[in-house]
Design a protein around this motif. Structure first.
Motif, PDB file in Angstrom:
ATOM      1  N   GLU A   1       1.041   9.999 -50.100  1.00  0.00           N
ATOM      2  CA  GLU A   1       2.035  10.981 -50.560  1.00  0.00           C
ATOM      3  C   GLU A   1       1.457  11.824 -51.706  1.00  0.00           C
ATOM      4  OE1 GLU A   1       6.156   8.681 -49.326  1.00  0.00           O
ATOM      5  OE2 GLU A   1       5.475   8.645 -51.417  1.00  0.00           O
ATOM      6  N   THR A   2       0.729  11.126 -52.596  1.00  0.00           N
ATOM      7  CA  THR A   2       0.140  11.843 -53.733  1.00  0.00           C
ATOM      8  C   THR A   2      -0.843  12.906 -53.241  1.00  0.00           C
ATOM      9  OG1 THR A   2       0.270   9.766 -54.920  1.00  0.00           O
ATOM     10  CG2 THR A   2      -1.045  11.479 -55.943  1.00  0.00           C
ATOM     11  N   VAL A   3      -1.724  12.470 -52.318  1.00  0.00           N
ATOM     12  CA  VAL A   3      -2.737  13.402 -51.798  1.00  0.00           C
ATOM     13  C   VAL A   3      -2.068  14.573 -51.064  1.00  0.00           C
ATOM     14  CG1 VAL A   3      -4.697  13.594 -50.211  1.00  0.00           C
ATOM     15  CG2 VAL A   3      -4.504  11.628 -51.696  1.00  0.00           C
TER      16      VAL A   3
ATOM     17  N   GLU B   1     -12.655  14.690 -57.060  1.00  0.00           N
ATOM     18  CA  GLU B   1     -13.046  13.359 -57.567  1.00  0.00           C
ATOM     19  C   GLU B   1     -11.900  12.354 -57.394  1.00  0.00           C
ATOM     20  OE1 GLU B   1     -14.225  11.354 -61.798  1.00  0.00           O
ATOM     21  OE2 GLU B   1     -14.222  13.555 -61.652  1.00  0.00           O
ATOM     22  N   ASP B   2     -10.663  12.809 -57.772  1.00  0.00           N
ATOM     23  CA  ASP B   2      -9.491  11.919 -57.614  1.00  0.00           C
ATOM     24  C   ASP B   2      -9.241  11.593 -56.144  1.00  0.00           C
ATOM     25  OD1 ASP B   2      -9.036  11.613 -60.223  1.00  0.00           O
ATOM     26  OD2 ASP B   2      -7.403  13.080 -60.379  1.00  0.00           O
ATOM     27  N   ARG B   3      -9.421  12.614 -55.312  1.00  0.00           N
ATOM     28  CA  ARG B   3      -9.167  12.403 -53.875  1.00  0.00           C
ATOM     29  C   ARG B   3     -10.097  11.318 -53.324  1.00  0.00           C
ATOM     30  NH1 ARG B   3     -10.360  14.203 -48.849  1.00  0.00           N
ATOM     31  NH2 ARG B   3     -12.337  14.988 -49.622  1.00  0.00           N
ATOM     32  N   ARG B   4     -11.357  11.388 -53.732  1.00  0.00           N
ATOM     33  CA  ARG B   4     -12.334  10.391 -53.295  1.00  0.00           C
ATOM     34  C   ARG B   4     -11.927   9.000 -53.780  1.00  0.00           C
ATOM     35  NH1 ARG B   4     -16.877  10.565 -51.175  1.00  0.00           N
ATOM     36  NH2 ARG B   4     -17.769  12.477 -50.360  1.00  0.00           N
ATOM     37  N   ARG B   5     -11.502   8.958 -55.052  1.00  0.00           N
ATOM     38  CA  ARG B   5     -11.108   7.665 -55.639  1.00  0.00           C
ATOM     39  C   ARG B   5      -9.900   7.081 -54.883  1.00  0.00           C
ATOM     40  NH1 ARG B   5      -8.230   6.141 -60.116  1.00  0.00           N
ATOM     41  NH2 ARG B   5      -7.610   8.287 -60.505  1.00  0.00           N
TER      42      ARG B   5
END
Ligand code: ADP
Length: 461
Positions: free
Chosen positions: A230-232, A240-244
């Protein structure tokens, strides 16, 4: 004409002929005297025999039937025949009755017979145990005087017996659950059937717990996964956050996958009723392999060693055993802090092949040890989860070992470490001719050759 009439007629005719002869030879008085004397003797003899017959008929049990000559002999013979036939019939009925009682006694269910006043007429041993009765003492007692539980009294008096009544805390130790079914029969009599459904109830409770546990175990990673997705989807996130997030989602997916794989392995083991094969398992190579896997999982954080008696051989199912022993080894690594020691041993104890894995890890408090093999039972929940545990590893171990009739023994001390020992039965322990009895220490490999990633160290059977 029957034999009695024929014999009586013969006696009277004989007497008449004899009297007539005497009459012709000596005149009427001697003839009459002879006839009177003969008739009187006959009367006395008849009275004597009637008295004997009376005694026989009056006896409480028919014993020996007397014998006599002539007419009375015929009477006694017929009486003897009658008694014999009657005795055979009674014996047959008695045998049938005994067989019937034996059959009811052999039943795993309790059977209790009530008369029209709800008094106990008879009950078998199982019913005695279920209700805590004593058949000899309690016979002819009203059942509601002995079983006073309100639900039972209500069930009996309500006179609606379509559904059985379930009674808890029953039996000798008050631990049993009993289903009671009343069946009316005859003229207002009742048959009470009882069945011990403790195991059934426990299985049902286990099934409910299991479904709740599985749902709970899958719910947590799913919630995390959904949250990240949901966040993505909804928020602008940096690359970087997406990868994490994707990495974290991957960890949760792997966790769900491990749970499902372990559940499937358990289901396979449970549904496979065939005993594991009798093939020779290359157990020494297996232990060497497990050692390499342990090193891969440890990634140099532990000192891993293995001691193998080269004469030990095993019979069984290789994949199942590899899964069970592998789970023990992976647990030893996962529950041992960095710098600890893991030692595997394959050897003999009293003729039994024994595999053991000892660690210098966290250890397990004694109260947890009997429950370790329960599904989803964890002593250290967070460590189990962080190291990729599903809570099903030892349940799989238990199943595999019980299929091989092997024993799992656990000794442990909190803060000092644990030893998990698998003792194989004599019929599966093979002394290999090739071995020379030396204890071989498997050399460390340093670099792992295991294809398995550390977090998915579990092996489903
Ligand atoms: P898990 O996947 O959680 O490891 P297991 O069924 O393999 O599940 O083990 C059940 C629990 O037993 C673990 O959660 C852990 O708390 C405990 N346990 C198993 N092996 C060890 C060990 N070698 N040292 C300490 N605790 C252990």
């Amino acid at each position: 004409m029957n034999v009695i009439w024929a014999r009586s007629a013969a006696i009277l005719i004989g007497l008449l002929v004899l009297s007539a002869g005497i009459y012709l030879a000596f005149g009427p008085v001697p003839a009459l005297a002879l006839a009177c004397a003969a008739l009187f003797s006959l009367l006395c003899y008849y009275l004597y025999q009637i008295n004997r017959l009376w005694k026989v008929l009056d006896a409480p049990v028919y014993g020996e039937i007397p014998s006599a000559l002539g007419l009375w002999g015929e009477v006694y013979y017929r009486l003897h025949r009658l008694v014999k036939r009657w005795r055979t019939q009674v014996l047959q009925v008695e045998q049938q009755h005994t067989r019937f009682i034996q059959a009811i006694q052999a039943s795993p269910n309790g059977v209790l017979m009530l008369d029209d006043a709800d008094q106990i007429e008879w009950c078998n041993d199982v019913a005695e145990q279920h209700f805590g009765l004593n058949a000899r003492r309690d016979v002819r007692q009203r059942i509601t005087h002995l079983i006073r539980r309100p639900e039972f009294v209500h069930y009996l008096t309500r006179q609606r017996f379509d559904e059985p009544l379930v009674m808890r805390d029953m039996g000798e130790h008050k631990h049993s659950v009993i289903a009671v079914q009343i069946l009316p029969y005859g003229d207002n009599r009742k048959l009470v059937i009882t069945q011990d459904i403790t195991k059934l109830e426990n299985t049902e409770a286990m099934r409910r717990d299991f479904v709740a546990n599985v749902s709970h175990e899958l719910k947590t990673p799913l919630t995390v996964l959904t949250g990240f997705l949901e966040t993505v989807r909804d928020l602008p996130v940096s690359e970087e956050d997406r990868r994490r997030y994707i990495d974290l989602m991957l960890v949760q997916s792997v966790r769900m996958q491990s749970i499902v794989e372990d559940l499937l392995a358990l289901a396979r083991l449970e549904s496979d009723e065939q005993a594991p094969g009798n093939d020779i398992v290359p157990v020494q190579a297996m232990v060497a392999h497990l050692r390499h896997d342990a090193e891969a999982l440890s990634q140099g954080r532990h000192q891993v060693s293995a001691e193998i008696d080269t004469t030990v051989g095993l019979r069984g199912a290789e994949t199942e055993l590899l899964s069970a022993l592998g789970n023990l080894v992976s647990n030893a690594v996962r529950y041992t802090p960095d710098g600890g020691r893991i030692t595997m041993r394959l050897g003999w104890e009293d003729g039994h092949a024994v595999f053991s894995v000892a660690d210098t890890g966290l250890g397990i408090a004694p109260e947890h040890i009997p429950r370790l093999t329960e599904r989803f039972y964890r002593v250290d929940r967070s460590r189990s989860r962080d190291t990729g545990g599903t809570g099903l590893g030892l349940a799989i171990v238990k199943h595999v070992l019980s299929r091989h009739h092997a024993d799992l023994r656990v000794t442990s001390e909190v803060g000092r470490g644990s030893v998990f020992r698998v003792i194989f039965p004599l019929e599966r322990s093979v002394r290999s001719a090739g071995g020379d009895g030396t204890i071989a220490a498997v050399p460390p490999t340093g670099v792992s050759t295991s294809p398995q990633a550390p977090d998915s160290s579990r092996r489903a059977a």
